[in-house]
Scaffold this active site. Sequence first.
Site, PDB file in Angstrom:
ATOM      1  N   ARG A  86      64.600  71.044 -29.904  1.00  0.00           N
ATOM      2  CA  ARG A  86      64.592  71.749 -31.182  1.00  0.00           C
ATOM      3  C   ARG A  86      65.077  73.180 -31.044  1.00  0.00           C
ATOM      4  O   ARG A  86      64.662  73.887 -30.134  1.00  0.00           O
ATOM      5  CB  ARG A  86      63.169  71.806 -31.763  1.00  0.00           C
ATOM      6  CG  ARG A  86      62.686  70.458 -32.229  1.00  0.00           C
ATOM      7  CD  ARG A  86      61.192  70.313 -32.092  1.00  0.00           C
ATOM      8  NE  ARG A  86      60.829  68.927 -32.317  1.00  0.00           N
ATOM      9  CZ  ARG A  86      60.078  68.521 -33.343  1.00  0.00           C
ATOM     10  NH1 ARG A  86      59.581  69.384 -34.176  1.00  0.00           N
ATOM     11  NH2 ARG A  86      59.815  67.242 -33.491  1.00  0.00           N
ATOM     12  N   SER A 137      42.430  54.092 -37.210  1.00  0.00           N
ATOM     13  CA  SER A 137      43.368  55.172 -37.495  1.00  0.00           C
ATOM     14  C   SER A 137      44.702  54.618 -37.986  1.00  0.00           C
ATOM     15  O   SER A 137      45.276  53.709 -37.360  1.00  0.00           O
ATOM     16  CB  SER A 137      43.561  55.985 -36.207  1.00  0.00           C
ATOM     17  OG  SER A 137      44.537  56.970 -36.372  1.00  0.00           O
ATOM     18  N   SER A 194      53.216  63.079 -45.302  1.00  0.00           N
ATOM     19  CA  SER A 194      54.181  64.072 -45.765  1.00  0.00           C
ATOM     20  C   SER A 194      55.585  63.871 -45.241  1.00  0.00           C
ATOM     21  O   SER A 194      56.530  64.439 -45.761  1.00  0.00           O
ATOM     22  CB  SER A 194      53.712  65.460 -45.363  1.00  0.00           C
ATOM     23  OG  SER A 194      54.061  65.704 -44.030  1.00  0.00           O
ATOM     24  N   HIS A 207      48.596  67.847 -47.401  1.00  0.00           N
ATOM     25  CA  HIS A 207      49.794  67.981 -48.247  1.00  0.00           C
ATOM     26  C   HIS A 207      49.503  67.705 -49.725  1.00  0.00           C
ATOM     27  O   HIS A 207      50.410  67.785 -50.550  1.00  0.00           O
ATOM     28  CB  HIS A 207      50.902  67.053 -47.740  1.00  0.00           C
ATOM     29  CG  HIS A 207      51.416  67.492 -46.405  1.00  0.00           C
ATOM     30  ND1 HIS A 207      52.426  68.412 -46.270  1.00  0.00           N
ATOM     31  CD2 HIS A 207      50.992  67.193 -45.150  1.00  0.00           C
ATOM     32  CE1 HIS A 207      52.633  68.646 -44.981  1.00  0.00           C
ATOM     33  NE2 HIS A 207      51.771  67.914 -44.285  1.00  0.00           N
ATOM     34  N   THR A 237      44.279  72.243 -46.055  1.00  0.00           N
ATOM     35  CA  THR A 237      44.830  73.454 -45.454  1.00  0.00           C
ATOM     36  C   THR A 237      44.920  74.567 -46.499  1.00  0.00           C
ATOM     37  O   THR A 237      45.009  74.292 -47.697  1.00  0.00           O
ATOM     38  CB  THR A 237      46.238  73.186 -44.869  1.00  0.00           C
ATOM     39  OG1 THR A 237      46.663  74.347 -44.157  1.00  0.00           O
ATOM     40  CG2 THR A 237      47.268  72.879 -45.941  1.00  0.00           C
ATOM     41  N   LYS A 240      49.605  75.548 -47.069  1.00  0.00           N
ATOM     42  CA  LYS A 240      50.752  74.941 -47.746  1.00  0.00           C
ATOM     43  C   LYS A 240      50.703  75.316 -49.238  1.00  0.00           C
ATOM     44  O   LYS A 240      51.160  76.384 -49.611  1.00  0.00           O
ATOM     45  CB  LYS A 240      50.806  73.453 -47.460  1.00  0.00           C
ATOM     46  CG  LYS A 240      50.961  73.225 -45.925  1.00  0.00           C
ATOM     47  CD  LYS A 240      51.172  71.819 -45.529  1.00  0.00           C
ATOM     48  CE  LYS A 240      50.970  71.566 -44.048  1.00  0.00           C
ATOM     49  NZ  LYS A 240      51.808  72.325 -43.119  1.00  0.00           N
ATOM     50  N   THR A 283      35.898  80.418 -31.623  1.00  0.00           N
ATOM     51  CA  THR A 283      37.176  81.074 -31.927  1.00  0.00           C
ATOM     52  C   THR A 283      36.974  82.083 -33.059  1.00  0.00           C
ATOM     53  O   THR A 283      36.112  81.895 -33.922  1.00  0.00           O
ATOM     54  CB  THR A 283      38.264  80.013 -32.260  1.00  0.00           C
ATOM     55  OG1 THR A 283      39.521  80.657 -32.331  1.00  0.00           O
ATOM     56  CG2 THR A 283      37.995  79.287 -33.549  1.00  0.00           C
ATOM     57  N   THR A 284      37.764  83.142 -33.022  1.00  0.00           N
ATOM     58  CA  THR A 284      37.648  84.204 -34.027  1.00  0.00           C
ATOM     59  C   THR A 284      37.972  83.661 -35.413  1.00  0.00           C
ATOM     60  O   THR A 284      38.902  82.864 -35.572  1.00  0.00           O
ATOM     61  CB  THR A 284      38.621  85.352 -33.653  1.00  0.00           C
ATOM     62  OG1 THR A 284      38.259  85.792 -32.350  1.00  0.00           O
ATOM     63  CG2 THR A 284      38.550  86.501 -34.627  1.00  0.00           C
TER      64      THR A 284
HETATM   65  N1  PLP Z   1      47.467  67.477 -41.202  1.00  0.00           N
HETATM   66  C1  PLP Z   1      48.710  67.125 -41.586  1.00  0.00           C
HETATM   67  C2  PLP Z   1      48.902  65.790 -42.212  1.00  0.00           C
HETATM   68  C3  PLP Z   1      49.792  68.013 -41.430  1.00  0.00           C
HETATM   69  O1  PLP Z   1      51.008  67.657 -41.808  1.00  0.00           O
HETATM   70  C4  PLP Z   1      49.549  69.282 -40.852  1.00  0.00           C
HETATM   71  C5  PLP Z   1      50.629  70.265 -40.660  1.00  0.00           C
HETATM   72  O2  PLP Z   1      51.694  70.212 -41.180  1.00  0.00           O
HETATM   73  C6  PLP Z   1      48.234  69.591 -40.460  1.00  0.00           C
HETATM   74  C7  PLP Z   1      47.225  68.673 -40.636  1.00  0.00           C
HETATM   75  C8  PLP Z   1      47.928  70.931 -39.849  1.00  0.00           C
HETATM   76  O3  PLP Z   1      47.882  71.886 -40.867  1.00  0.00           O
HETATM   77  P1  PLP Z   1      47.878  73.432 -40.508  1.00  0.00           P
HETATM   78  O4  PLP Z   1      49.310  73.851 -40.565  1.00  0.00           O
HETATM   79  O5  PLP Z   1      47.024  74.102 -41.499  1.00  0.00           O
HETATM   80  O6  PLP Z   1      47.343  73.548 -39.121  1.00  0.00           O
END
Ligand code: PLP
Length: 424
Positions: A24, A143, A195, A223, A251, A254, A283-284
Site C-alpha cells: 500500500r 463469527s 462496509s 458504519h 465508533t 465515522k 490506556t489513557t
Molecule cells: N469495526 C468495523 C466494522 C470497521 O470497519 C472499523 C474501522 O473501519 C472498526 C471497527 C474500527 O473503528 P475505529 O476506526 O473507530 O477504530
Amino acid sequence: MNKNKYKNLLTESIEHFKSEGFYRNFTPILRKVESFPLTNLKFSDNNQESSHKLKIWCTNDYLNMSHNQSVIKEMIKVIKEVGTGSGGTRNISGTTPFHQNLEQSLSNLHGRDSALVFTSAYSANQTTIWTICNAFKSICVFSDELNHASLIQGIKNSKSECKIFKHNNLEHLEKLLKDTDSSRPKLIVFESLYSMDGTITEVDKYVALAKKYNALTYLDEVHAVGIYGKNGEGVAGSLGVSKQVDIINGTLAKAFGQIGGYIVADNYIIEYIRSFAPGFIFTTSIMPSVAAAATKSISIVKDAQHKRNYIMKKADYLRNQLKLNNIPFIDSNSHIVPVMAYKSQLAKLYSKKLLEKFHIYVQPIFYPTVPKNSARLRITITPKHSNNDIDELVTALINIYQNSTNKNTKKVFPEVLKRTPIYT
Ligand code: PLP
C-alpha cells in the site's frame, strides 16, 4: 538467531507482499473545511511539480461532521478550558465530566442503560470480546466470515473455540448453533453494515436466533451509527431491537467525525467490562475536547434526518448510473457503493487513472481488507456531493472501464462475491 536474519525475514515478507500486488502507498491529502469535497494535490512528474484540484470520494466522515462549525467551536472551547490531553487512564484523572456526558448521550442514543468509551472502536471490539470470552471459559463464538479484523482479533486473542458462519447466512449459523452443546455459553459476533460490500444485516433475525439458542449477541454498528435509524441510532435501533442485542459497538470516528469507540449494553455488562477489560483500564482516555466534540456531534446528527435522506438518495442515483453504464458494483440499499476491479493491480491502476486523468480521489481496496480477487473502489457519498459530482465520477469510470486492458473482468468473477448481487 543471527541479527541479520531479523531484517531479512521482515524485508523478504514485504518484497513478497509487493510482488503479489498488495503493498500500500498512502496519499497525504487535506480535506479542507472550506472546499470539501475539493482539495489541492501536488503531483511531481519527471521533476516537474504541478498542482491540481481533486474531488474526494472515499471519506468515512460520512456526514462531514468533522467540518461542522459548532463541533469545531466546542472542541476549541474545551481545549482552551482544560488543555489537550486527558492526563491519564479513566482511573487516574482521565475521567472528566466531558467523558461522562458523552457516555450518557451514547446510552440515550441507543436507548440502553449504559455506555463505555474507548480510544477506538478497534480497541473496544478487541478488548470487549476478549473480556467476555475470558469470563466464560467454555464459550463457543460464532463469527460471520466477513467480520472486521478487530472482532477477529478479540476472538483469536481469547483462544476460545470459534465457528465461522457464511456471510449473513442465518441457516448456516443455526446449523452451527444446533450442533453445539446446548449447555455451553455462546456468543454470536456480527456487523450491522458490512462496509466493504455495503450490505445491511437483518439484525432482528439474529436476535431471534440468539434467543432460541440462549446465545449472547455482539453487534458492530461502526458504519451504521449516525446513518440508520430515526435518530442515527443504527440498524438495531431502526429495527426496534436495540435493547435485545447484548452488546452494541460503535465508533465516534465515522458519521460523528471525531475519534474513539464505544459499547452500549445493560449496566451489569458495562460494569464488568469497565472492571476487567485491559484495553479499557490500561490506556489513557480520549481527549476531553474530543469527548465534548463527539457529544455535540451526536446531538446534531440525531436531528440530521435530511442529511441521512440526502446521502441515501444520492447513493441510489449513483447505483442507477452504474447499472445503466454496465460498470460492475455490489448492489445494496446502503450509503456505500463498491465498484469492482477484482484484481488488486487493476484497482490500483483505476485509482491512479482517476487521480491523474480525472482528478478524482478514490483509494483502491484490496487484500487483506477484502478477500483476494475482490479488489474494489469503495465510494462513499457525503452531503457535500451533488448529482453533478456523481455524473462526473460516472463519466470517468465509464472511460476507465471501456479502456481497461483487462477484457476478462467477468471471467475472474470470484466465488466469494456470489453472496451479494453484483451488476456487471
Ligand atoms: N469495526 C468495523 C466494522 C470497521 O470497519 C472499523 C474501522 O473501519 C472498526 C471497527 C474500527 O473503528 P475505529 O476506526 O473507530 O477504530
